[in-house]
Scaffold this motif. Sequence first.
Motif, PDB file in Angstrom:
ATOM      1  N   LEU A  64       0.816  -1.222   0.000  1.00  0.00           N
ATOM      2  CA  LEU A  64       0.000   0.000   0.000  1.00  0.00           C
ATOM      3  C   LEU A  64       0.851   1.274   0.000  1.00  0.00           C
ATOM      4  CD1 LEU A  64      -2.932   1.045   0.163  1.00  0.00           C
ATOM      5  CD2 LEU A  64      -2.713   0.973   2.667  1.00  0.00           C
ATOM      6  N   VAL A  74       1.110   3.299  -3.264  1.00  0.00           N
ATOM      7  CA  VAL A  74      -0.162   3.974  -3.546  1.00  0.00           C
ATOM      8  C   VAL A  74      -0.304   5.224  -2.691  1.00  0.00           C
ATOM      9  CG1 VAL A  74      -2.663   3.672  -3.557  1.00  0.00           C
ATOM     10  CG2 VAL A  74      -1.183   1.767  -4.212  1.00  0.00           C
ATOM     11  N   LEU A  78       1.866   7.994  -4.024  1.00  0.00           N
ATOM     12  CA  LEU A  78       1.251   8.661  -5.174  1.00  0.00           C
ATOM     13  C   LEU A  78       0.150   9.616  -4.728  1.00  0.00           C
ATOM     14  CD1 LEU A  78       1.058   5.676  -7.716  1.00  0.00           C
ATOM     15  CD2 LEU A  78       2.633   7.633  -7.742  1.00  0.00           C
TER      16      LEU A  78
END
Length: 649
Positions: free
Chosen positions: A178, A181, A184
Amino acid sequence: MARTSQSLPAGRGRRWLSRLPIRQKLTLVILLAVLLTLHIGGLFVIYWDIAALRRAAQESALVLAQSMSQSFAKILMLDSTDAAVDTVTALQAFTEVRQAVLFDRQGKAVFQYQRPDSLELAPPASPQGEQIAFEQGDIRLFTRVQFQGLALGTLYLCLSTESLDQWVERQLQGFALLTPVLLLIAAGLAFLMQGIFSRPLLHLAALMDEMSEVGNLDLRASTDERNEFGQLYAGFNRLLDEIQTSQRALQEQKFALDQSAIVSATDVTGRIIYVNQRFCDVSHYSSDELIGAKHNIVKSDEHPPELFREMWRTIAAGRVWHGVLKNRNKLGGYYWVDTTIVPFLNDRGKPYQYLSVHFDMSAEKEAEQALLQARENLEARVIERTRELEASRDQLIHAEKMAALGSLVAGVAHEINTPVGISVTAASYLQEALRGLQQRYAEQQMTRRELESFLEMTEESCRILVSNLQRAAQQVRSFRQVASDQSQEARREFELCSYLQEVLLSLRPRLKKSGHAATLDCAAEITLDSYPGALSQVITNLITNSLEHAFTEGEHGHLQISAEQSGERLLIDYRDDGRGISEADLTRLYEPFFTTARGQGNTGLGMHIVHNLVTGPLGGHRVPEQSGQGGTLLPGDSARGPGRLKRIM
């Protein structure tokens, strides 16, 4: 050296960070904040779950131990093989149980179980009190085995936490997957926030750059935002308004200062770096000629070098210097300036620039010189006029003395006229009687009675003649002595009482005509070695002043003179009972030419002569009054009511 090499990267890191634009700093901060927040949150969740699972595992171990407590109790009570086999079968159903050991009450291991597929585990050496703990990745439990409240022994269980470890591993793997992600998402948020925060700041920075380069203070920042950026823009606009107001005030003050003051600025070496137009106008030098030069360009030779050395010591020490200087302009003329030099100090308290403010005071100096010249001329004229006044005063004093002598002569003529007239009448009568007797004798008709009558009349006439002629002679001697003393001003020894009587005798015609009475109270044995003429002039002027000023028309006053010896000094007291003098005139009584009756022909020198004679040749001075208010050099008429004049001579 090692410590220095370790600190260098940190220093470079800080310098690198300081060079980053604010938008990149903001992005970096947001990224770090998001990562830290997400990682800390994820780790906290994992930790919370692990703690919950561990608590659940501990509770499962306790439940397992309670559920199998009867089986272990049978082993301890019955010592049955069947019970042991049943217990082993039951333990094999629980895959998480790795080891089980049962101790009796004496601490002897009576039953042991170990799962076949697990590593060999060493049993505990002895039972311990009830406890449960995680050790080396396992749950280790000690619990008592009881039956109907009776303690039979202690059970040790070792349960595997493999399922918990697998769950933690899966959670960490999911969190690791995770993280990209989250990165980002954080980067997207950072770039979004960068635009939101940096755009207004960049716009404000662009306005500030334009204002700095162009100097346009009319620029204003506008925004529709009502947040902190709106407040920042409003504060920037207020700052520009204040700068404009301050700049306008400074320009007005500079304009006002330039109209009246000569302003210049120099560096620490004394070279001029700024001059205003007033400096150029007064010095007749252009600004190009003055910039880069020193103030020696307008220096005159009026002041000594010590003055300028002291000036430089003062301003170099950071103190303000003030003084008046005479300068020379380009055309060779001179001008005076009232100068103030103010040093500007840096953070270390050292001067880095000097500001000079000069006020042209040439007109004042010219007026001062003119005033000094006028004062010198006036002083010369005053000295010359004083000499003339002193000469006039001496002439007036001499005339006053001559007038006194003239008054004395008039008194002499009046006083001598009576005895001389009586003597002339007696002599004429005797002459007529003698002629009649001679005629009777020639005719031989003279009788004895007529001869005796003639002899009696002759004796009476001779007595009258001798008496009146002696009186006239005495008056002539007194008048001659007083007149001689007043004219010659010689020092001699004389009897005070008799001399004062002679003075009063010379004034008797005026006293008789005025209707006032004068008395003398003086001891007969007082003898003085002094100036009788000065004393006569003092008494004469005092009595004359009283007769002219102290009494109203038709009033009959009383004048009194008393003299008393006090050691080697003489105290003379003069008084009258006249109307007195005002307080305003009292302070001016002894000034020359001061009189309250100038319209009646008075010169105002009488009391001035009294003052000069008493303090001069007679050597007198003032003594305190008996009332304690101090003696006065005044005749009796100068006090309100009956006054006193006390003098020691």
